[in-house]
Design a protein around this motif. Structure first.
Motif, PDB file in Angstrom:
ATOM      1  N   HIS A 171      15.470   0.611  -1.544  1.00 12.39           N
ATOM      2  CA  HIS A 171      15.658  -0.094  -0.269  1.00 12.39           C
ATOM      3  C   HIS A 171      14.870   0.591   0.844  1.00 12.39           C
ATOM      4  CE1 HIS A 171      17.611  -2.580   2.735  1.00 12.39           C
ATOM      5  NE2 HIS A 171      17.992  -1.507   3.395  1.00 12.39           N
ATOM      6  N   ILE A 172      14.861   1.910   0.826  1.00 15.18           N
ATOM      7  CA  ILE A 172      14.088   2.664   1.825  1.00 15.18           C
ATOM      8  C   ILE A 172      12.603   2.335   1.691  1.00 15.18           C
ATOM      9  CG2 ILE A 172      13.351   4.994   2.502  1.00 15.18           C
ATOM     10  CD1 ILE A 172      16.227   5.907   1.652  1.00 15.18           C
ATOM     11  N   VAL A 173      12.117   2.297   0.461  1.00 20.31           N
ATOM     12  CA  VAL A 173      10.710   1.954   0.222  1.00 20.31           C
ATOM     13  C   VAL A 173      10.410   0.550   0.727  1.00 20.31           C
ATOM     14  CG1 VAL A 173       8.938   1.602  -1.531  1.00 20.31           C
ATOM     15  CG2 VAL A 173      10.551   3.490  -1.768  1.00 20.31           C
ATOM     16  N   SER A 174      11.268  -0.404   0.393  1.00 20.59           N
ATOM     17  CA  SER A 174      11.054  -1.789   0.789  1.00 20.59           C
ATOM     18  C   SER A 174      11.042  -1.932   2.309  1.00 20.59           C
ATOM     19  CB  SER A 174      12.149  -2.680   0.188  1.00 20.59           C
ATOM     20  OG  SER A 174      11.899  -4.038   0.455  1.00 20.59           O
ATOM     21  N   GLU A 175      11.916  -1.207   2.984  1.00 20.73           N
ATOM     22  CA  GLU A 175      11.944  -1.253   4.454  1.00 20.73           C
ATOM     23  C   GLU A 175      10.651  -0.707   5.051  1.00 20.73           C
ATOM     24  OE1 GLU A 175      15.512   0.782   5.728  1.00 20.73           O
ATOM     25  OE2 GLU A 175      16.494  -1.154   6.117  1.00 20.73           O
ATOM     26  N   LEU A 176      10.130   0.363   4.475  1.00 19.83           N
ATOM     27  CA  LEU A 176       8.875   0.924   4.961  1.00 19.83           C
ATOM     28  C   LEU A 176       7.717  -0.056   4.761  1.00 19.83           C
ATOM     29  CD1 LEU A 176       9.042   4.670   3.838  1.00 19.83           C
ATOM     30  CD2 LEU A 176       8.946   3.811   6.187  1.00 19.83           C
ATOM     31  N   VAL A 177       7.693  -0.714   3.607  1.00 15.02           N
ATOM     32  CA  VAL A 177       6.641  -1.698   3.347  1.00 15.02           C
ATOM     33  C   VAL A 177       6.735  -2.837   4.362  1.00 15.02           C
ATOM     34  CG1 VAL A 177       5.755  -3.406   1.712  1.00 15.02           C
ATOM     35  CG2 VAL A 177       6.448  -1.148   0.890  1.00 15.02           C
ATOM     36  N   THR A 178       7.949  -3.334   4.584  1.00 16.52           N
ATOM     37  CA  THR A 178       8.146  -4.428   5.534  1.00 16.52           C
ATOM     38  C   THR A 178       7.684  -4.036   6.933  1.00 16.52           C
ATOM     39  OG1 THR A 178      10.031  -5.286   4.278  1.00 16.52           O
ATOM     40  CG2 THR A 178       9.867  -5.961   6.577  1.00 16.52           C
ATOM     41  N   LYS A 179       8.050  -2.828   7.354  1.00 14.63           N
ATOM     42  CA  LYS A 179       7.655  -2.382   8.692  1.00 14.63           C
ATOM     43  C   LYS A 179       6.143  -2.209   8.787  1.00 14.63           C
ATOM     44  CE  LYS A 179       8.917   0.811  12.368  1.00 14.63           C
ATOM     45  NZ  LYS A 179       9.786   1.941  12.794  1.00 14.63           N
ATOM     46  N   ALA A 180       5.531  -1.694   7.737  1.00 15.41           N
ATOM     47  CA  ALA A 180       4.072  -1.515   7.743  1.00 15.41           C
ATOM     48  C   ALA A 180       3.355  -2.858   7.817  1.00 15.41           C
ATOM     49  CB  ALA A 180       3.637  -0.738   6.505  1.00 15.41           C
TER      50      ALA A 180
END
Length: 204
Positions: A137-146
């Motif tokens: 989930h942390i990875v997915s959030e970072l991708v979304t923000k990027a």
């Protein structure tokens, strides 16, 4: 014709192993035979000690599994904890997390291999899978923000990109062998180059 000497009986009492070396042997067996396919008797024979000597260090096979998968998970979440101190944008933190995860995998290869093979058959495994989902989930959030910040391609679904990104990282367990191979740092550099050259938006 000479006869083979009799097998030495298992040593009794305290083992000639500390917890760390006991854990290393247990993880090796779990990876070779599967956790469910490895008994404490198997471990006892492999170590050449009695089961009671193993229980001097741990109360159960599940505790060995818990210690092992947490060794991998703790390493990953140590990298997560460092993200707040990483300067730059979300894509920079994402790349830092990918590089750090590769280094954790290289440094703790048997433990990460075991973590990626758990299936949720026990409470320890279910707890490990829950922590893996938290990491994902942390990875997915970072991708979304990027993507929102305009640094990654918007035509790629962020959750899918996150899964593919760490699918590549996790696939290293299938072929990476530390002897004579790339160092953790070199491997992290290669993975980051392959991943982010494909995901970044190219300037005109």
């Amino acid at each position: 014709m000479t006869t083979a000497p009799p097998a030495r009986p298992a040593r009794r009492g305290r083992p000639g192993y500390d917890l760390e070396s006991l854990l290393a042997v247990a993880v090796k067996l779990f990876n070779e035979r599967g956790y469910d396919g490895t008994s404490m008797e198997d471990l006892s024979r492999k170590l050449g000690i009695t089961k009671s000597a193993i229980y001097h260090h741990v109360p159960s096979k599940q505790e060995l599994l818990r210690l092992a998968v947490n060794r991998a998970l703790d390493g990953l979440f140590e990298i997560v904890a460092e993200l707040d101190s990483v300067d730059g944008r979300a894509v920079d933190r994402l790349e830092y997390l990918v590089r750090g995860s590769v280094r954790v995998l290289v440094d703790r290869l048997p433990f990460v291999t075991l973590l990626l093979r758990v299936r949720g058959n026990t409470k320890v495994e279910r707890d490990a899978l829950a922590r893996r989902r938290e990491f994902d989930h942390i990875v997915s959030e970072l991708v979304t923000k990027a993507v929102d910040e305009g640094d990654l391609r918007p035509d790629i679904d962020p959750p899918t990109a996150a899964r593919l990104l760490f699918g590549m990282v996790n696939s290293l367990i299938e072929w990476y062998r530390p002897r004579g191979g790339q160092s953790g740092e070199q491997l992290a550099e290669t993975v980051a180059a392959v991943a982010f050259d494909g995901l970044r938006i190219r300037s005109a």
